[in-house]
Design a protein around this motif. Structure first.
Motif, PDB file in Angstrom:
ATOM      1  N   ASP A 154      -6.385   5.561  -5.180  1.00  0.00           N
ATOM      2  CA  ASP A 154      -6.798   4.734  -6.342  1.00  0.00           C
ATOM      3  C   ASP A 154      -5.431   4.966  -7.219  1.00  0.00           C
ATOM      4  N   THR A 155      -5.110   6.101  -7.365  1.00  0.00           N
ATOM      5  CA  THR A 155      -3.737   6.518  -8.035  1.00  0.00           C
ATOM      6  C   THR A 155      -2.692   5.717  -7.718  1.00  0.00           C
ATOM      7  N   LEU A 156      -2.528   5.889  -6.449  1.00  0.00           N
ATOM      8  CA  LEU A 156      -1.305   5.242  -5.794  1.00  0.00           C
ATOM      9  C   LEU A 156      -1.409   3.704  -5.835  1.00  0.00           C
ATOM     10  N   ARG A 189     -13.149   0.759   2.725  1.00  0.00           N
ATOM     11  CA  ARG A 189     -13.046  -0.318   3.731  1.00  0.00           C
ATOM     12  C   ARG A 189     -11.819   0.169   4.807  1.00  0.00           C
ATOM     13  N   ALA A 190     -12.084   0.318   6.004  1.00  0.00           N
ATOM     14  CA  ALA A 190     -11.048   0.783   6.866  1.00  0.00           C
ATOM     15  C   ALA A 190      -9.943   0.037   6.837  1.00  0.00           C
ATOM     16  N   LEU A 191      -9.994  -1.313   7.227  1.00  0.00           N
ATOM     17  CA  LEU A 191      -8.766  -1.904   7.514  1.00  0.00           C
ATOM     18  C   LEU A 191      -7.894  -2.343   6.090  1.00  0.00           C
ATOM     19  N   ALA A 192      -8.756  -2.423   5.275  1.00  0.00           N
ATOM     20  CA  ALA A 192      -8.235  -2.762   3.825  1.00  0.00           C
ATOM     21  C   ALA A 192      -7.344  -1.522   3.302  1.00  0.00           C
ATOM     22  N   ASP A 193      -7.974  -0.323   3.605  1.00  0.00           N
ATOM     23  CA  ASP A 193      -7.197   1.042   3.147  1.00  0.00           C
ATOM     24  C   ASP A 193      -5.834   1.242   3.909  1.00  0.00           C
ATOM     25  N   ALA A 194      -6.212   0.950   5.464  1.00  0.00           N
ATOM     26  CA  ALA A 194      -4.863   1.284   6.263  1.00  0.00           C
ATOM     27  C   ALA A 194      -3.904   0.228   5.809  1.00  0.00           C
ATOM     28  N   ASP A 195      -4.265  -1.174   5.116  1.00  0.00           N
ATOM     29  CA  ASP A 195      -3.349  -2.083   5.074  1.00  0.00           C
ATOM     30  C   ASP A 195      -2.539  -1.566   3.733  1.00  0.00           C
ATOM     31  N   LEU A 196      -3.344  -0.964   2.829  1.00  0.00           N
ATOM     32  CA  LEU A 196      -2.774  -0.221   1.602  1.00  0.00           C
ATOM     33  C   LEU A 196      -1.741   0.683   1.924  1.00  0.00           C
ATOM     34  N   LEU A 197      -1.898   1.647   2.899  1.00  0.00           N
ATOM     35  CA  LEU A 197      -0.906   2.576   3.396  1.00  0.00           C
ATOM     36  C   LEU A 197       0.393   1.761   4.059  1.00  0.00           C
ATOM     37  N   TRP A 198       0.252   0.541   4.636  1.00  0.00           N
ATOM     38  CA  TRP A 198       1.269  -0.090   5.034  1.00  0.00           C
ATOM     39  C   TRP A 198       2.363  -0.453   3.722  1.00  0.00           C
TER      40      TRP A 198
END
Length: 193
Positions: A135-137, A150-159
């Motif tokens: 959340d901070t990032l 949610r898994a795919l949405a959070d993985a996309d945030l890392l991308w």
């Protein structure tokens, strides 16, 4: 590391934090292939046990949503294939790698892949900052969440984070940090299944 390496951004949702007793409820993987093609894949996973109410409140994933989902054992071959020949990138990677390692071991597969933790990457580049949670990032880097926990949405945030970091610093500095922080986790001597 080269910028032509297959990057595997991954996030899991689980029934809790215990690697032995809890199970995966959702897997999200964003793969960026060496040629730049992006593939997004996700699946609910039937954990074979009830999801605690506080986890349901956090993730929005209910027992009803996973009741007809495949078990991890059914998905194991697909997951293993998606993780081959790339760099496993997760936020708090020890958690995601640990859960996948145990789940794959229970399904008769081994997991041995280089891992990069985006918490450690953020600490490396922003040591003056006290917080490095997702959340901070999101706020710090102007990331655009589709959903949280949610898994795919959070993985996309890392991308998205990867793209922001690589665009904002010299490639040799970024590459050096990734090379320093990547690791191949030691496998436990005995896997509890």
């Amino acid at each position: 590391m080269t910028f032509h390496e297959k990057l595997i951004f991954i996030d899991l949702e689980t029934t809790g934090a215990n690697l032995i007793n809890d199970r995966i409820t959702e897997i999200g993987i964003v793969t960026v292939n060496a040629d730049g093609d992006i593939d997004r894949w996700s699946s609910f996973v039937n954990p074979g046990r009830p999801i605690p109410s506080f986890i349901q409140d956090l993730t929005g994933i209910s027992d009803r949503m996973v009741a007809t989902a495949p078990t991890f054992e059914t998905l194991a071959d697909t997951v293993r294939e998606r993780l081959e020949d790339g760099l496993f990138i997760a936020h708090n990677a020890r958690f995601d790698y640990g859960f996948l390692h145990h789940a794959l071991a229970r399904a008769g597969h081994a997991l041995s892949i280089d891992v990069l933790c985006t918490v450690k990457l953020s600490r490396r580049f922003f040591p003056e900052e006290k917080r490095h949670n997702l959340d901070t990032l999101i706020a710090r880097h102007g990331l655009v969440p589709e959903a949280r926990h949610r898994a795919l949405a959070d993985a996309d945030l890392l991308w998205q984070l990867w793209e922001k970091l690589t665009a904002s610093m010299p490639s040799e500095i970024f590459s050096q940090a990734v090379q320093t922080l990547r690791q191949r986790p030691a496998l436990p001597s005995a896997t509890d299944a």
